[in-house]
Design a protein around this motif. Sequence first.
Motif, PDB file in Angstrom:
ATOM      1  N   ARG A   1       0.863  -1.124  -0.093  1.00  0.00           N
ATOM      2  CA  ARG A   1      -0.052  -0.036  -0.077  1.00  0.00           C
ATOM      3  C   ARG A   1       0.861   1.445   0.087  1.00  0.00           C
ATOM      4  NH1 ARG A   1      -3.654   1.540   5.139  1.00  0.00           N
ATOM      5  NH2 ARG A   1      -4.107   3.677   4.471  1.00  0.00           N
TER       6      ARG A   1
ATOM      7  N   ARG B   1      -5.187   6.367  -1.969  1.00  0.00           N
ATOM      8  CA  ARG B   1      -5.948   6.067  -3.228  1.00  0.00           C
ATOM      9  C   ARG B   1      -5.051   6.396  -4.677  1.00  0.00           C
ATOM     10  NH1 ARG B   1      -9.776   9.485  -2.020  1.00  0.00           N
ATOM     11  NH2 ARG B   1      -9.637  10.321  -4.213  1.00  0.00           N
TER      12      ARG B   1
ATOM     13  N   SER C   1      -9.555  13.284   0.719  1.00  0.00           N
ATOM     14  CA  SER C   1      -8.891  12.594   2.086  1.00  0.00           C
ATOM     15  C   SER C   1      -9.702  13.167   3.475  1.00  0.00           C
ATOM     16  CB  SER C   1      -7.347  12.697   2.112  1.00  0.00           C
ATOM     17  OG  SER C   1      -7.002  11.778   3.226  1.00  0.00           O
TER      18      SER C   1
END
Length: 120
Positions: A30, A71, A56
């Motif tokens: 991630r 993202r 966010s």
Amino acid sequence: MSISFPYVAGLFDGEGSVGLYYMKGRNMWRPVVSIDQKRDTRSAKLISEIAEYYGSRVYYSGPDCRFQLTRPDALRRFITDVAPFTILKRAQLIVLETWLDFPVYTYRVNLTLKALKRRA
């Protein structure tokens, strides 16, 4: 956003981080970009404005507040907006942008890393 990209870049150079974290439970990598500040009225407002611009939210932990992006679309937008003005973390953002260009980066790269570990 009323804050300029060069200002965000300076804040990011001083208080930000770029990371790539392995999520064991999900078996994937991630990518994360974040900016941390001590929580007070001005810094919380600043972090909130940046977070809102990139879609966010602000995370609060003890005396700190953090803006964090994970993202891919938001990360690309942040890199496009901020990288031209960064000095210290430009290379890290370029590496992250390259990482995001890998197809299905969260899964295939994990398989590649497992294969490399077996060879070692």
